[in-house]
Design a protein around this motif. Structure first.
Motif, PDB file in Angstrom:
ATOM      1  N   TRP A  20       5.920   9.863   0.365  1.00  0.00           N
ATOM      2  CA  TRP A  20       6.382   8.474   0.311  1.00  0.00           C
ATOM      3  C   TRP A  20       5.194   7.604  -0.033  1.00  0.00           C
ATOM      4  O   TRP A  20       4.101   7.791   0.497  1.00  0.00           O
ATOM      5  CB  TRP A  20       6.934   8.027   1.661  1.00  0.00           C
ATOM      6  CG  TRP A  20       8.330   8.473   1.924  1.00  0.00           C
ATOM      7  CD1 TRP A  20       8.713   9.615   2.562  1.00  0.00           C
ATOM      8  CD2 TRP A  20       9.529   7.784   1.591  1.00  0.00           C
ATOM      9  NE1 TRP A  20      10.080   9.674   2.634  1.00  0.00           N
ATOM     10  CE2 TRP A  20      10.607   8.561   2.055  1.00  0.00           C
ATOM     11  CE3 TRP A  20       9.800   6.579   0.950  1.00  0.00           C
ATOM     12  CZ2 TRP A  20      11.931   8.167   1.883  1.00  0.00           C
ATOM     13  CZ3 TRP A  20      11.123   6.190   0.786  1.00  0.00           C
ATOM     14  CH2 TRP A  20      12.174   6.976   1.255  1.00  0.00           C
ATOM     15  N   LYS A  21       5.419   6.641  -0.923  1.00  0.00           N
ATOM     16  CA  LYS A  21       4.392   5.672  -1.283  1.00  0.00           C
ATOM     17  C   LYS A  21       4.959   4.279  -1.081  1.00  0.00           C
ATOM     18  O   LYS A  21       6.165   4.066  -1.195  1.00  0.00           O
ATOM     19  CB  LYS A  21       3.968   5.870  -2.736  1.00  0.00           C
ATOM     20  CG  LYS A  21       3.362   7.245  -2.961  1.00  0.00           C
ATOM     21  CD  LYS A  21       3.199   7.556  -4.416  1.00  0.00           C
ATOM     22  CE  LYS A  21       2.712   8.993  -4.551  1.00  0.00           C
ATOM     23  NZ  LYS A  21       2.887   9.510  -5.879  1.00  0.00           N
ATOM     24  N   PHE A  22       4.075   3.333  -0.781  1.00  0.00           N
ATOM     25  CA  PHE A  22       4.458   1.934  -0.572  1.00  0.00           C
ATOM     26  C   PHE A  22       3.730   1.098  -1.600  1.00  0.00           C
ATOM     27  O   PHE A  22       2.507   1.139  -1.702  1.00  0.00           O
ATOM     28  CB  PHE A  22       4.087   1.500   0.845  1.00  0.00           C
ATOM     29  CG  PHE A  22       4.312   0.042   1.120  1.00  0.00           C
ATOM     30  CD1 PHE A  22       5.577  -0.514   1.062  1.00  0.00           C
ATOM     31  CD2 PHE A  22       3.256  -0.787   1.453  1.00  0.00           C
ATOM     32  CE1 PHE A  22       5.794  -1.857   1.319  1.00  0.00           C
ATOM     33  CE2 PHE A  22       3.450  -2.131   1.724  1.00  0.00           C
ATOM     34  CZ  PHE A  22       4.732  -2.664   1.654  1.00  0.00           C
ATOM     35  N   GLU A  23       4.491   0.336  -2.391  1.00  0.00           N
ATOM     36  CA  GLU A  23       3.910  -0.502  -3.427  1.00  0.00           C
ATOM     37  C   GLU A  23       4.177  -1.970  -3.119  1.00  0.00           C
ATOM     38  O   GLU A  23       5.314  -2.362  -2.867  1.00  0.00           O
ATOM     39  CB  GLU A  23       4.531  -0.148  -4.776  1.00  0.00           C
ATOM     40  CG  GLU A  23       3.939  -0.885  -5.943  1.00  0.00           C
ATOM     41  CD  GLU A  23       4.577  -0.444  -7.245  1.00  0.00           C
ATOM     42  OE1 GLU A  23       5.267  -1.281  -7.857  1.00  0.00           O
ATOM     43  OE2 GLU A  23       4.404   0.726  -7.632  1.00  0.00           O
ATOM     44  N   LYS A  24       3.105  -2.736  -3.095  1.00  0.00           N
ATOM     45  CA  LYS A  24       3.207  -4.180  -2.870  1.00  0.00           C
ATOM     46  C   LYS A  24       2.249  -4.847  -3.834  1.00  0.00           C
ATOM     47  O   LYS A  24       1.037  -4.662  -3.724  1.00  0.00           O
ATOM     48  CB  LYS A  24       2.861  -4.521  -1.425  1.00  0.00           C
ATOM     49  CG  LYS A  24       3.145  -5.960  -1.065  1.00  0.00           C
ATOM     50  CD  LYS A  24       3.041  -6.149   0.427  1.00  0.00           C
ATOM     51  CE  LYS A  24       3.632  -7.486   0.806  1.00  0.00           C
ATOM     52  NZ  LYS A  24       3.876  -7.584   2.224  1.00  0.00           N
ATOM     53  N   GLY A  25       2.815  -5.597  -4.792  1.00  0.00           N
ATOM     54  CA  GLY A  25       1.969  -6.177  -5.829  1.00  0.00           C
ATOM     55  C   GLY A  25       1.322  -5.067  -6.638  1.00  0.00           C
ATOM     56  O   GLY A  25       1.989  -4.138  -7.078  1.00  0.00           O
ATOM     57  N   SER A  26       0.022  -5.121  -6.800  1.00  0.00           N
ATOM     58  CA  SER A  26      -0.687  -4.089  -7.562  1.00  0.00           C
ATOM     59  C   SER A  26      -1.239  -2.987  -6.654  1.00  0.00           C
ATOM     60  O   SER A  26      -1.916  -2.079  -7.112  1.00  0.00           O
ATOM     61  CB  SER A  26      -1.833  -4.727  -8.353  1.00  0.00           C
ATOM     62  OG  SER A  26      -2.750  -5.335  -7.460  1.00  0.00           O
TER      63      SER A  26
END
Length: 106
Positions: A20-26
């Motif tokens: 699982w990965k979490f992306e917020k903005g860049s």
């Protein structure tokens, strides 16, 4: 609380590796890797092959959650969910928020 499904999970695959990965903005953060939740999620998230369950959510949890499943023979599947945490803070020890919106990302 919030449940985020991993629509990429294939029960027919032999011992798939799930990340699982979490992306917020860049920014992209490993959330679940090598069989373990990373900090600061360990104490408030439960993992299963098919989902993540947050016992509490905060506005900081707003962002894109990416589930990547890798099987044998170069099998790869990926699903994404955008989590938007809204609402007013409740007077609770966890400091979490009650209202949220979850929308699968195409």
């Amino acid at each position: 609380a919030a449940d985020i499904p991993c629509l990429a999970y294939q029960s027919s695959w032999n011992k798939p590796r799930i990340e699982w990965k979490f992306e917020k903005g860049s920014s992209l953060t490993l959330f679940y890797y090598e069989g373990q939740l990373t900090e600061p999620y360990r104490n408030r998230v439960r993992f299963s092959d098919t989902s993540l369950h947050f016992t509490t959510v905060t506005r900081e949890d707003t962002g894109k959650y990416i589930c990547e499943v890798v099987g044998s023979d170069t099998q790869i599947a990926k699903s994404e969910v955008n989590l938007i945490v809204q609402g007013q803070r409740l007077p609770s020890p966890s400091g979490g928020f009650p209202a949220l919106h979850r929308a699968p990302h195409p």
